[in-house]
Enzyme design. Sequence first.
Site, PDB file in Angstrom:
ATOM      1  N   ASP A   1     -67.504   7.602  -7.850  1.00 35.34           N
ATOM      2  CA  ASP A   1     -68.669   7.956  -8.764  1.00 35.34           C
ATOM      3  C   ASP A   1     -68.597   6.666  -9.512  1.00 35.34           C
ATOM      4  O   ASP A   1     -67.771   5.629  -9.771  1.00 35.34           O
ATOM      5  CB  ASP A   1     -68.131   8.844  -9.746  1.00 35.34           C
ATOM      6  CG  ASP A   1     -68.817   9.128 -10.944  1.00 35.34           C
ATOM      7  OD1 ASP A   1     -70.012   9.635 -10.637  1.00 35.34           O
ATOM      8  OD2 ASP A   1     -68.681   8.919 -12.140  1.00 35.34           O
TER       9      ASP A   1
ATOM     10  N   GLU B   1     -54.942   2.823   6.858  1.00 33.29           N
ATOM     11  CA  GLU B   1     -53.306   3.345   7.137  1.00 33.29           C
ATOM     12  C   GLU B   1     -53.268   4.719   7.652  1.00 33.29           C
ATOM     13  O   GLU B   1     -52.413   4.988   8.354  1.00 33.29           O
ATOM     14  CB  GLU B   1     -52.532   3.080   6.008  1.00 33.29           C
ATOM     15  CG  GLU B   1     -52.062   1.966   5.463  1.00 33.29           C
ATOM     16  CD  GLU B   1     -51.367   1.467   4.251  1.00 33.29           C
ATOM     17  OE1 GLU B   1     -50.994   2.585   3.793  1.00 33.29           O
ATOM     18  OE2 GLU B   1     -51.402   0.595   3.659  1.00 33.29           O
TER      19      GLU B   1
END
Length: 581
Positions: free
Chosen positions: A229, A278
């Site tokens: 956002d 990751e």
Amino acid sequence: MTQHLVIPARPARSGEGEPSAQRRTGWWRDAVIYQVYPRSFADANGDGMGDLAGIRSRLPYLRDLGVDAVWLSPFYASPQADAGYDVADYRRVDPMFGELADAAGLIEDAHALGLRVIFDLVPNHCSDQHEWFQQALREGAGSALRKRFHFRAGKGENGELPPNDWESIFGGPAWTRVTEPDGRPGEWYLHLFAPEQPDFNWEHPAVADEFRSILRFWLDLGVDGFRIDVAHGLVKAAGLPDLGTHDQLKLLGNDEMPFFDQDGVHAIYRSWRPILDEYPGERIFVAEAWTPTVARTANYVRPDELHQAFNFQYLGTPWQAEPLREVVDVTLDAMRPVGAPATWVLSNHDVTRHATRFANPPSNSTQIRTPGDRELGLRRARAATLLMLALPGSAYVYQGEELGLPDVTDLPDEVRQDPSFHRQAGQDGYRDGCRVPIPWSGTAAPYGFGPVEGGPSWLPQPQDWAELSVAAQTGDPTSTLELYRSALAVRAKHPALGAGESVEWLDAPAEVLAFRRPVPGQSNADVALGASSGFVCVANTGSTPVRLPLPGRPLLSSGEEPVLADGEAVIAADTTVWWTC
């Protein structure tokens, strides 16, 4: 109209068709992502407010609709000053929506159905009830906690004036003065939105550390990505300089602003990207970034930053061929150098639904207060949807648009909850009209939104929505819901649709958009041996039918079937037709 033709299947990607949503490679480059506004999607406990359990119960509907992922607007612990975009605790589910186990269960259920899940992340600001902000108020001026926000002394003889001239997006000054612990008027704090939403200071290392931890918290729970956002707002210009003008909202998206789209935001996203990388399963970031140009938007999706960015320029384009073609070209040209997919969107929780925007005369505003010609608006909305889904890249669908829902423009003032409605000189404040709970079944409100007929809903639903419900439209070949289901099925199967970097424009009358998308990797020799040469989309944005050379075999039409004769096709007004060739 659906022609039940045999469509050559798109080449399978690694892991496609397997039950786990974690294994499809490159999924985000052509994904159709469905936005759920939790308050208004489904209410499981009957309190009138949508919740996570309600969303879980409706996930099979989304799988059957044919979307790839579900994006949820905020459901975190919040006082709800701005419908959850004022977050008090980023690791806790607000009790009105459920509990943490419901969020984990939702992710698990979605993955079992082959759907990915994207959560909203709100890093520009928090709630004024956030622990950090409350402690900063208690400790007073000079508190170390205040450095995690933008606290400043005021101007004027006694500090009675705001530190600069910035205006809130929701109206009024972007600064609020606090009362210090000793009872005296004190410093001011920055809030680009409501006063209940203080902006974080992203130059403070504790803020960066906290959000890296928040990312890992939800990634460990299994979420597939985040929609960021106000991704363009985290960094402010050094010194917080005056803008020097009023009516600043009118400048948004058109001019450089000292509080939006500063180059420093990109270092933040470059620090976030390795965290996502990751984790297995190609987790993604999506930017809500209002920028002056698509070229500026492309900066957010460079290879070491975010994966997608909303295309607000496309969302705000009227239903007219020339500006649509221009924004398509500009978008594809901007995304190609950075290797990012284009995105296409027509509606979301902050703008008037496109069925209502297109029912009114063309406007620069994405908030419309009049219902317009509903029949015309729906016809254009259906045509615009087929155009959007034919373009290369990823597409977004806002809950209820697949039902052809219009905006509710006649909500009584006393039920409105948009904070900007109650403030002057800010956004129009009519976003509640696109947030009314969607109808699922039945002949009376809440139309299956809640478990009991006649039960509550947090915003009132129109009396004529029974015919727009999921149950009423299911199985009706002329309904908007079945059009979406058919379009998404064709898009998933046709080898020329989905990911891509360009379109081949075809000669067409002034009010018509016509383009071809070839099958990737196909040679002229393949076509000579009878293979499909691709896909053609023809969108007539005009008010009268047009006659064109026959593009191929019709697959799907948003409205009237094309009339085929003597090697030509007649396309009805405000209609899009898909062809295979």
